[in-house]
Design a protein around this motif. Sequence first.
Motif, short mmCIF file in Angstrom:
data_model
loop_
_atom_site.label_atom_id
_atom_site.label_comp_id
_atom_site.label_asym_id
_atom_site.label_seq_id
_atom_site.Cartn_x
_atom_site.Cartn_y
_atom_site.Cartn_z
N CYS A 6 0.96 -1.12 0.17
CA CYS A 6 0.12 -0.05 0.10
C CYS A 6 1.04 1.31 -0.04
CB CYS A 6 -1.05 -0.04 1.01
SG CYS A 6 -1.75 1.51 1.56
N PRO A 7 0.52 2.22 -0.79
CA PRO A 7 1.52 3.22 -0.86
C PRO A 7 1.32 4.42 0.39
CG PRO A 7 -0.39 3.57 -2.64
CD PRO A 7 -0.42 2.21 -2.00
N THR A 8 0.00 4.26 1.16
CA THR A 8 -0.05 5.00 2.21
C THR A 8 0.67 4.32 3.48
OG1 THR A 8 -1.92 5.64 1.30
CG2 THR A 8 -1.74 6.11 3.73
N GLU A 24 -18.94 5.20 -5.92
CA GLU A 24 -19.48 6.06 -6.93
C GLU A 24 -19.44 5.67 -8.22
OE1 GLU A 24 -17.68 9.84 -5.68
OE2 GLU A 24 -18.26 9.73 -3.80
N GLU A 25 -18.61 6.49 -8.94
CA GLU A 25 -18.59 5.98 -10.29
C GLU A 25 -17.18 5.04 -10.69
OE1 GLU A 25 -20.88 6.68 -12.86
OE2 GLU A 25 -22.03 7.51 -11.13
N ARG A 26 -16.38 4.77 -9.59
CA ARG A 26 -15.37 3.89 -9.83
C ARG A 26 -15.37 2.66 -9.22
NH1 ARG A 26 -11.92 6.00 -13.40
NH2 ARG A 26 -10.06 5.19 -12.46
N TRP A 27 -14.79 1.86 -9.63
CA TRP A 27 -14.54 0.25 -8.92
C TRP A 27 -13.07 0.51 -8.35
CZ3 TRP A 27 -17.98 -3.53 -8.46
CH2 TRP A 27 -19.18 -3.31 -9.20
N VAL A 28 -13.02 0.22 -7.05
CA VAL A 28 -11.82 0.51 -6.26
C VAL A 28 -11.31 -0.92 -5.53
CG1 VAL A 28 -11.99 2.83 -6.00
CG2 VAL A 28 -12.86 1.67 -4.24
N ILE A 29 -10.25 -0.98 -4.96
CA ILE A 29 -9.81 -1.94 -3.82
C ILE A 29 -9.08 -0.93 -2.77
CG2 ILE A 29 -8.16 -3.82 -3.53
CD1 ILE A 29 -8.32 -4.93 -6.51
N VAL A 30 -9.53 -1.22 -1.77
CA VAL A 30 -8.81 -0.24 -0.51
C VAL A 30 -8.04 -1.32 0.22
CG1 VAL A 30 -11.00 1.15 -0.74
CG2 VAL A 30 -10.95 -0.82 0.91
N CYS A 31 -7.21 -0.46 0.93
CA CYS A 31 -6.29 -1.14 2.03
C CYS A 31 -7.06 -1.78 3.06
CB CYS A 31 -5.12 -0.36 2.37
SG CYS A 31 -3.87 -1.11 3.56
N LYS A 33 -5.70 -2.42 5.88
CA LYS A 33 -5.29 -1.65 7.23
C LYS A 33 -5.65 -0.26 7.59
CE LYS A 33 -1.13 -0.71 9.65
NZ LYS A 33 0.53 -1.12 9.71
N CYS A 34 -5.34 0.41 6.24
CA CYS A 34 -5.83 1.94 6.43
C CYS A 34 -6.82 2.32 5.74
CB CYS A 34 -4.46 2.89 6.00
SG CYS A 34 -4.01 2.68 4.36
N GLY A 35 -7.42 1.80 4.83
CA GLY A 35 -8.70 2.17 4.09
C GLY A 35 -8.50 2.96 3.00
N GLU A 36 -7.33 3.30 2.56
CA GLU A 36 -7.20 4.22 1.43
C GLU A 36 -7.20 3.30 0.30
OE1 GLU A 36 -6.13 7.26 1.10
OE2 GLU A 36 -6.63 7.46 3.30
N GLN A 37 -7.69 4.04 -0.71
CA GLN A 37 -7.85 3.48 -2.17
C GLN A 37 -6.60 2.91 -2.53
OE1 GLN A 37 -9.69 5.75 -5.02
NE2 GLN A 37 -11.49 6.09 -3.75
N PHE A 38 -6.39 1.73 -2.89
CA PHE A 38 -5.21 1.19 -3.64
C PHE A 38 -5.13 1.09 -5.09
CE2 PHE A 38 -1.31 -1.33 -3.21
CZ PHE A 38 -1.45 -2.32 -4.12
#
Length: 74
Positions: A6-8, A24-31, A33-38
């Motif tokens: 994870c970059p964060t 919203e309008e995107r498909w994401v994978i989140v970390c 541990k920290c919940g940031e978009q990966f």
Amino acid sequence: MNISACPTCEQEVQWDMNRLQKLEERWVIVCEKCGEQFFSVSEEEKEMILAGIRLTEEYVPDIINAYPIAIPRN
């Protein structure tokens, strides 16, 4: 499945297309541990990636099982 940092928070993150979540309008994978978009892709990009995966699975042989490698013995 791929593993990247994870970059964060620099935790190792396992990701594959099955872990995508709609945000919203995107498909994401989140970390985890920290919940940031990966990883983030649009609907069109997601469909293109999935089409590529399907084509690969259909037309590329299972190299490991299809072509056994003879290991030379000393």
